[in-house]
Design an enzyme around this catalytic site. Structure first.
Site, mmCIF file in Angstrom:
data_model
loop_
_atom_site.group_PDB
_atom_site.id
_atom_site.type_symbol
_atom_site.label_atom_id
_atom_site.label_comp_id
_atom_site.label_asym_id
_atom_site.label_seq_id
_atom_site.Cartn_x
_atom_site.Cartn_y
_atom_site.Cartn_z
ATOM 1 N N LYS A 1 -0.964 15.452 -0.013
ATOM 2 C CA LYS A 1 0.060 15.762 0.991
ATOM 3 C C LYS A 1 1.274 16.450 0.356
ATOM 4 C CE LYS A 1 0.481 11.437 2.208
ATOM 5 N NZ LYS A 1 -0.415 10.849 1.171
ATOM 6 N N ARG B 1 4.421 5.941 8.464
ATOM 7 C CA ARG B 1 3.343 5.251 7.763
ATOM 8 C C ARG B 1 2.927 3.986 8.496
ATOM 9 N NH1 ARG B 1 4.389 7.441 2.232
ATOM 10 N NH2 ARG B 1 2.911 6.573 0.761
ATOM 11 N N ARG C 1 -2.032 12.211 -12.154
ATOM 12 C CA ARG C 1 -0.886 12.923 -11.548
ATOM 13 C C ARG C 1 0.323 12.910 -12.479
ATOM 14 N NH1 ARG C 1 1.170 11.515 -5.545
ATOM 15 N NH2 ARG C 1 1.472 9.406 -6.327
ATOM 16 N N ARG D 1 4.222 8.449 -12.671
ATOM 17 C CA ARG D 1 4.978 7.475 -11.879
ATOM 18 C C ARG D 1 4.550 6.043 -12.204
ATOM 19 N NH1 ARG D 1 4.554 9.635 -5.823
ATOM 20 N NH2 ARG D 1 4.237 7.419 -5.495
ATOM 21 N N ARG E 1 -1.983 -0.080 -3.023
ATOM 22 C CA ARG E 1 -1.521 0.934 -2.063
ATOM 23 C C ARG E 1 -2.646 1.350 -1.124
ATOM 24 N NH1 ARG E 1 0.445 4.803 -6.424
ATOM 25 N NH2 ARG E 1 1.020 6.319 -4.836
HETATM 26 P P1 ADP Z 1 2.191 8.805 -2.414
HETATM 27 O O1 ADP Z 1 2.667 10.232 -2.560
HETATM 28 O O2 ADP Z 1 1.415 8.360 -3.587
HETATM 29 O O3 ADP Z 1 1.516 8.543 -1.107
HETATM 30 P P2 ADP Z 1 4.919 8.187 -1.821
HETATM 31 O O4 ADP Z 1 5.707 8.873 -2.856
HETATM 32 O O5 ADP Z 1 4.788 8.793 -0.476
HETATM 33 O O6 ADP Z 1 3.486 7.876 -2.442
HETATM 34 O O7 ADP Z 1 5.482 6.721 -1.598
HETATM 35 C C1 ADP Z 1 5.795 5.860 -2.685
HETATM 36 C C2 ADP Z 1 6.256 4.515 -2.151
HETATM 37 O O8 ADP Z 1 7.432 4.671 -1.359
HETATM 38 C C3 ADP Z 1 5.266 3.815 -1.229
HETATM 39 O O9 ADP Z 1 4.285 3.067 -1.950
HETATM 40 C C4 ADP Z 1 6.207 2.903 -0.428
HETATM 41 O O10 ADP Z 1 6.620 1.764 -1.190
HETATM 42 C C5 ADP Z 1 7.433 3.778 -0.245
HETATM 43 N N1 ADP Z 1 7.367 4.580 1.007
HETATM 44 C C6 ADP Z 1 7.288 5.920 1.110
HETATM 45 N N2 ADP Z 1 7.268 6.310 2.410
HETATM 46 C C7 ADP Z 1 7.331 5.170 3.142
HETATM 47 C C8 ADP Z 1 7.334 4.891 4.539
HETATM 48 N N3 ADP Z 1 7.264 5.872 5.467
HETATM 49 N N4 ADP Z 1 7.394 3.592 4.926
HETATM 50 C C9 ADP Z 1 7.482 2.591 4.035
HETATM 51 N N5 ADP Z 1 7.473 2.779 2.705
HETATM 52 C C10 ADP Z 1 7.412 4.057 2.247
HETATM 53 P P1 ADP Z 2 -0.021 12.705 -2.074
HETATM 54 O O1 ADP Z 2 1.309 13.355 -1.829
HETATM 55 O O2 ADP Z 2 -0.896 12.699 -0.852
HETATM 56 O O3 ADP Z 2 0.113 11.345 -2.693
HETATM 57 P P2 ADP Z 2 -0.311 14.667 -4.238
HETATM 58 O O4 ADP Z 2 -0.041 15.985 -3.590
HETATM 59 O O5 ADP Z 2 0.752 14.079 -5.082
HETATM 60 O O6 ADP Z 2 -0.825 13.597 -3.134
HETATM 61 O O7 ADP Z 2 -1.660 14.837 -5.106
HETATM 62 C C1 ADP Z 2 -2.166 13.771 -5.916
HETATM 63 C C2 ADP Z 2 -2.735 14.355 -7.214
HETATM 64 O O8 ADP Z 2 -3.925 15.117 -6.918
HETATM 65 C C3 ADP Z 2 -1.800 15.327 -7.932
HETATM 66 O O9 ADP Z 2 -1.975 15.146 -9.315
HETATM 67 C C4 ADP Z 2 -2.258 16.712 -7.472
HETATM 68 O O10 ADP Z 2 -2.015 17.704 -8.476
HETATM 69 C C5 ADP Z 2 -3.757 16.492 -7.273
HETATM 70 N N1 ADP Z 2 -4.309 17.276 -6.145
HETATM 71 C C6 ADP Z 2 -3.696 17.567 -4.962
HETATM 72 N N2 ADP Z 2 -4.521 18.275 -4.159
HETATM 73 C C7 ADP Z 2 -5.690 18.413 -4.845
HETATM 74 C C8 ADP Z 2 -6.955 19.062 -4.553
HETATM 75 N N3 ADP Z 2 -7.156 19.673 -3.367
HETATM 76 N N4 ADP Z 2 -7.917 18.996 -5.487
HETATM 77 C C9 ADP Z 2 -7.724 18.350 -6.689
HETATM 78 N N5 ADP Z 2 -6.560 17.738 -7.013
HETATM 79 C C10 ADP Z 2 -5.552 17.765 -6.109
#
Ligand code: ADP
Ligand code: ADP
Length: 219
Positions: A13, A86, A125, A158, A169
């Site tokens: 995303k 979420r 990542r 992270r 998660r």
């Molecule tokens: P990822 O990109 O791996 O999905 P995020 O960076 O979006 O993770 O989120 C990291 C953490 O921040 C989540 O595990 C949660 O603790 C918190 N968080 C982010 N967005 C929300 C939300 N909309 N509601 C509640 N907690 C959130």
């Molecule tokens: P999210 O925001 O949903 O948690 P990220 O955009 O941070 O996901 O992507 C998670 C990891 O996967 C990152 O290391 C990113 O570079 C990698 N990634 C994202 N999209 C792809 C894809 N289409 N194929 C392979 N790796 C990907």
């Protein structure tokens, strides 16, 4: 048009939000990045959110909704929301907020991916903590390991991208966020993309969805 990116952690995303912000002129908000900024700045919200984030749990709805109301109130034009809503109460709050601003309900793009692929994506990542830009050590490596191609800043892994927190998660995703798929589908607002494909292919699929949707709304 306002767009919600829905899908498990690691589905891509953030990667797509950063690409599409440039292409589509939507203003992007990542709740994870915003919360990490609050933590770094040591605000009351950042301190309240810290333990939940470290445990891989969701920050309580009331805190998130208040934060997003503040952000969206300052914005005009279309937004792209990465990581919000979420939970169903967050989705209901977003609908109310957009209605108050005289905007139509947001559409949701679901990043469809088998959860077995998530562990590998998150463990590899690397993130620029200043900009939120992400790389992957195998799938999207920076030119120089540990350094952002764009601003030359350091990349970090992270704290919550560890095997144990990732498992937690994913449980949280299944229990609290996946119900949003039915919520948006039930209202005819869900568009699914195959998030297992390479980054460019996923981008093209999302753009097709957005352009089709723009056409439907004009019709
Ligand atoms: P990822 O990109 O791996 O999905 P995020 O960076 O979006 O993770 O989120 C990291 C953490 O921040 C989540 O595990 C949660 O603790 C918190 N968080 C982010 N967005 C929300 C939300 N909309 N509601 C509640 N907690 C959130
Ligand atoms: P999210 O925001 O949903 O948690 P990220 O955009 O941070 O996901 O992507 C998670 C990891 O996967 C990152 O290391 C990113 O570079 C990698 N990634 C994202 N999209 C792809 C894809 N289409 N194929 C392979 N790796 C990907």
């Amino acid at each position: 048009m306002d767009v919600v990116f829905l899908g498990p952690p690691g589905a891509g995303k953030g990667t797509q939000a950063q690409r599409l912000e440039r292409l589509e002129g939507l203003v992007q908000f990542s709740t994870g990045d915003l919360l990490r900024e609050h933590r770094t700045a040591g605000t009351p919200l950042g301190r309240a959110a810290q333990d939940y984030m470290d445990r891989g749990e969701l920050v309580p709805d009331a805190l998130i909704i208040e934060m997003m109301e503040g952000e969206l109130d300052r914005t005009n034009g279309g937004v792209l929301l990465d990581g919000f809503p979420r939970t169903v109460p967050q989705a209901v709050a977003l609908d109310a907020l957009l209605a108050r601003k005289g905007r139509r309900p947001a559409i949701a793009v679901l990043f469809d991916i088998d959860l077995s692929l998530i562990q590998e994506r998150l463990e590899g990542r690397w993130t620029n903590p200043r900009t939120g830009r992400v790389y992957h050590e195998r799938f999207a490596p920076p030119r120089v390991a540990g350094i952002d191609d764009e601003d030359g800043g350091p990349l970090i892994q992270r704290d919550d991208d560890t095997a144990e927190t990732i498992r937690k998660r994913l449980v949280v995703y299944r229990e609290q966020t996946e119900p949003l798929v039915a919520y948006y589908r039930g209202q005819g607002r869900l568009y699914s993309v195959d998030a297992t494909q390479p980054v460019d292919v996923v981008s093209a699929e999302i753009e097709r969805v957005l352009h089709r949707r723009t056409g439907e709304r004009r019709a």
